[in-house]
Design a protein around this motif. Structure first.
Motif, PDB file in Angstrom:
ATOM      1  N   GLY A  15       0.780  -1.243   0.086  1.00  0.00           N
ATOM      2  CA  GLY A  15       0.047  -0.181  -0.180  1.00  0.00           C
ATOM      3  C   GLY A  15       0.918   1.321   0.261  1.00  0.00           C
ATOM      4  O   GLY A  15       0.317   2.553  -0.183  1.00  0.00           O
ATOM      5  N   SER A  17       4.372   3.609  -1.171  1.00  0.00           N
ATOM      6  CA  SER A  17       5.041   4.192  -2.252  1.00  0.00           C
ATOM      7  C   SER A  17       6.427   4.287  -2.401  1.00  0.00           C
ATOM      8  O   SER A  17       7.093   4.097  -1.221  1.00  0.00           O
ATOM      9  CB  SER A  17       4.409   5.582  -2.582  1.00  0.00           C
ATOM     10  OG  SER A  17       2.939   5.603  -2.605  1.00  0.00           O
ATOM     11  N   ARG A  67      -1.302   2.636 -11.113  1.00  0.00           N
ATOM     12  CA  ARG A  67      -0.471   2.740 -10.106  1.00  0.00           C
ATOM     13  C   ARG A  67       0.575   3.282 -10.291  1.00  0.00           C
ATOM     14  O   ARG A  67       1.263   3.944  -9.169  1.00  0.00           O
ATOM     15  CB  ARG A  67      -0.520   1.472  -9.300  1.00  0.00           C
ATOM     16  CG  ARG A  67      -1.825   0.785  -9.248  1.00  0.00           C
ATOM     17  CD  ARG A  67      -1.656  -0.604  -8.367  1.00  0.00           C
ATOM     18  NE  ARG A  67      -0.821  -1.651  -9.001  1.00  0.00           N
ATOM     19  CZ  ARG A  67       0.463  -2.203  -8.812  1.00  0.00           C
ATOM     20  NH1 ARG A  67       0.901  -1.732  -7.695  1.00  0.00           N
ATOM     21  NH2 ARG A  67       0.933  -3.035  -9.291  1.00  0.00           N
ATOM     22  N   ASN A  84       3.032   3.510  -6.729  1.00  0.00           N
ATOM     23  CA  ASN A  84       1.894   3.881  -5.647  1.00  0.00           C
ATOM     24  C   ASN A  84       1.331   2.626  -5.486  1.00  0.00           C
ATOM     25  O   ASN A  84       0.974   1.680  -6.211  1.00  0.00           O
ATOM     26  CB  ASN A  84       1.143   4.903  -5.791  1.00  0.00           C
ATOM     27  CG  ASN A  84       1.627   6.341  -6.019  1.00  0.00           C
ATOM     28  OD1 ASN A  84       2.742   6.581  -5.610  1.00  0.00           O
ATOM     29  ND2 ASN A  84       1.134   7.262  -6.889  1.00  0.00           N
ATOM     30  N   SER A  85       0.457   2.576  -4.239  1.00  0.00           N
ATOM     31  CA  SER A  85      -0.507   1.336  -3.989  1.00  0.00           C
ATOM     32  C   SER A  85       0.456   0.151  -4.327  1.00  0.00           C
ATOM     33  O   SER A  85      -0.042  -0.897  -4.862  1.00  0.00           O
ATOM     34  CB  SER A  85      -1.647   1.536  -4.510  1.00  0.00           C
ATOM     35  OG  SER A  85      -2.295   2.659  -4.490  1.00  0.00           O
ATOM     36  N   LYS A  87       2.020  -3.586  -4.097  1.00  0.00           N
ATOM     37  CA  LYS A  87       1.462  -4.849  -3.686  1.00  0.00           C
ATOM     38  C   LYS A  87       2.680  -5.703  -3.716  1.00  0.00           C
ATOM     39  O   LYS A  87       3.923  -5.786  -4.075  1.00  0.00           O
ATOM     40  CB  LYS A  87       0.776  -5.443  -4.797  1.00  0.00           C
ATOM     41  CG  LYS A  87      -0.393  -4.539  -5.136  1.00  0.00           C
ATOM     42  CD  LYS A  87      -1.171  -5.113  -6.270  1.00  0.00           C
ATOM     43  CE  LYS A  87      -2.417  -4.216  -6.726  1.00  0.00           C
ATOM     44  NZ  LYS A  87      -3.096  -4.618  -7.901  1.00  0.00           N
ATOM     45  N   SER A 122       3.976  -7.551   3.066  1.00  0.00           N
ATOM     46  CA  SER A 122       2.470  -7.864   3.499  1.00  0.00           C
ATOM     47  C   SER A 122       2.096  -7.585   4.629  1.00  0.00           C
ATOM     48  O   SER A 122       2.644  -7.464   5.499  1.00  0.00           O
ATOM     49  CB  SER A 122       2.073  -9.187   2.894  1.00  0.00           C
ATOM     50  OG  SER A 122       2.653 -10.148   3.744  1.00  0.00           O
TER      51      SER A 122
END
Length: 122
Positions: A15, A17, A67, A84-85, A87, A122
């Protein structure tokens, strides 16, 4: 010849950057298309993003579209990748590439940087 040096990789939580940068030296920077690729362990190198010589055209891989943002500054001989965002599946070594060819999703790199590691927890 174009020499490329990436920077900006590191560890980030999902989540979050990161902003990668690639500094170029050698030939006139504005004469080459630029791109970012990534390679995760045990996987093939994948296209991430590309930008045309002038910066007016940008291309993205399906998994990063909306993203990631690629940009370049021809006055400073740099290309950047704002991520960004993030994963966990974005974790990889990210490579900067310069191409004498046309920018696009099938950009063929003629010159490559050494890569910078991006790790996403994560």
């Amino acid at each position: 010849q174009v020499q490329l040096v990436e920077s900006g990789g590191g560890l980030v939580q999902a989540g979050g950057s990161l902003r990668l940068s690639c500094a170029a030296s050698g030939r006139t920077f504005s004469s080459v298309a630029m791109g970012w690729f990534r390679q995760a362990p045990g996987k093939e190198r994948d296209f991430v993003a590309a930008i045309s010589r002038s910066g007016s055209l940008r291309y993205y891989g399906d998994s990063v579209k909306d993203r990631f943002t690629i940009s370049r500054d021809n006055a400073k001989n740099t290309v950047s990748l704002q991520m960004n965002s993030l994963k966990p599946e974005d974790a990889a070594v990210y490579y900067c590439a310069a191409s004498h060819g046309v920018a696009g999703r099938n950009l063929q790199g003629d010159y490559w940087g050494q890569g910078t590691q991006v790790t996403v927890s994560s």
